[in-house]
Design a protein around this motif. Sequence first.
Motif, PDB file in Angstrom:
ATOM      1  N   MET A  27       0.843  -1.189   0.000  1.00  0.00           N
ATOM      2  CA  MET A  27       0.000   0.000   0.000  1.00  0.00           C
ATOM      3  C   MET A  27       0.883   1.245   0.000  1.00  0.00           C
ATOM      4  N   GLN A  28       0.453   2.211  -0.758  1.00  0.00           N
ATOM      5  CA  GLN A  28       1.163   3.481  -0.790  1.00  0.00           C
ATOM      6  C   GLN A  28       0.277   4.544  -0.157  1.00  0.00           C
ATOM      7  N   THR A  29       0.851   5.296   0.737  1.00  0.00           N
ATOM      8  CA  THR A  29       0.134   6.428   1.314  1.00  0.00           C
ATOM      9  C   THR A  29       0.918   7.686   0.973  1.00  0.00           C
ATOM     10  N   GLU A  30       0.213   8.721   0.624  1.00  0.00           N
ATOM     11  CA  GLU A  30       0.866   9.962   0.219  1.00  0.00           C
ATOM     12  C   GLU A  30       0.272  11.120   1.013  1.00  0.00           C
ATOM     13  N   ASN A  31       1.126  11.847   1.678  1.00  0.00           N
ATOM     14  CA  ASN A  31       0.710  13.016   2.458  1.00  0.00           C
ATOM     15  C   ASN A  31       1.376  14.244   1.856  1.00  0.00           C
ATOM     16  N   THR A 122       4.797   6.804   1.713  1.00  0.00           N
ATOM     17  CA  THR A 122       5.118   5.639   2.525  1.00  0.00           C
ATOM     18  C   THR A 122       4.763   4.381   1.735  1.00  0.00           C
ATOM     19  N   THR A 124       4.781   0.255   1.947  1.00  0.00           N
ATOM     20  CA  THR A 124       4.926  -0.877   2.850  1.00  0.00           C
ATOM     21  C   THR A 124       5.812  -1.917   2.183  1.00  0.00           C
TER      22      THR A 124
END
Length: 166
Positions: A27-31, A122, A124
């Motif tokens: 999973m990619q998270t983008e802030n 981020t 995983t």
Amino acid sequence: MTNKLKCFAVSLFLILIVISCRSPKPMQTENKVQTITITETLHDTVFKIAKDSSSYNALLDCINGKVVLKNVIQAEPGRTLKSPRVRLDNNKLSVDCDLKEQELYAFWKSKQVKDVQEKTITITKFVNHLSFWQKVQIWMGRLLLLILLFLIARFVYKIYKPLWFK
């Protein structure tokens, strides 16, 4: 006959369940954070003007009761001031010295724009990766499953020959 059809449906369902199991993708998270700071500053200054002077020296003489300029000894202008104008009329001395108007105060505004962008991604990471041999076993299992499906279909076809397939 229906018992064989139920057995075939159950086995096909189990095979589909086994095929559909796989590991999840990372999973990619983008802030994103964007901050814009505008700073406006008012500046002012005072201009210092150095002192300035001009001078005029002359000899005066009295002829027949009237004052007369005999000769000019020195006429010196300043930096911004010109030499003074001197007039002598009817025993009256007039000296004019002019200075143009000057601006002494100035101000201006300055504007600073500060743009800060923070981007955090981020991903995983999986610790347990499949080895080459494990991948080969997975592909061999899929090939075996296709062969098994073909054999089951052939077996069902021999036992139960549908009229529409002739």
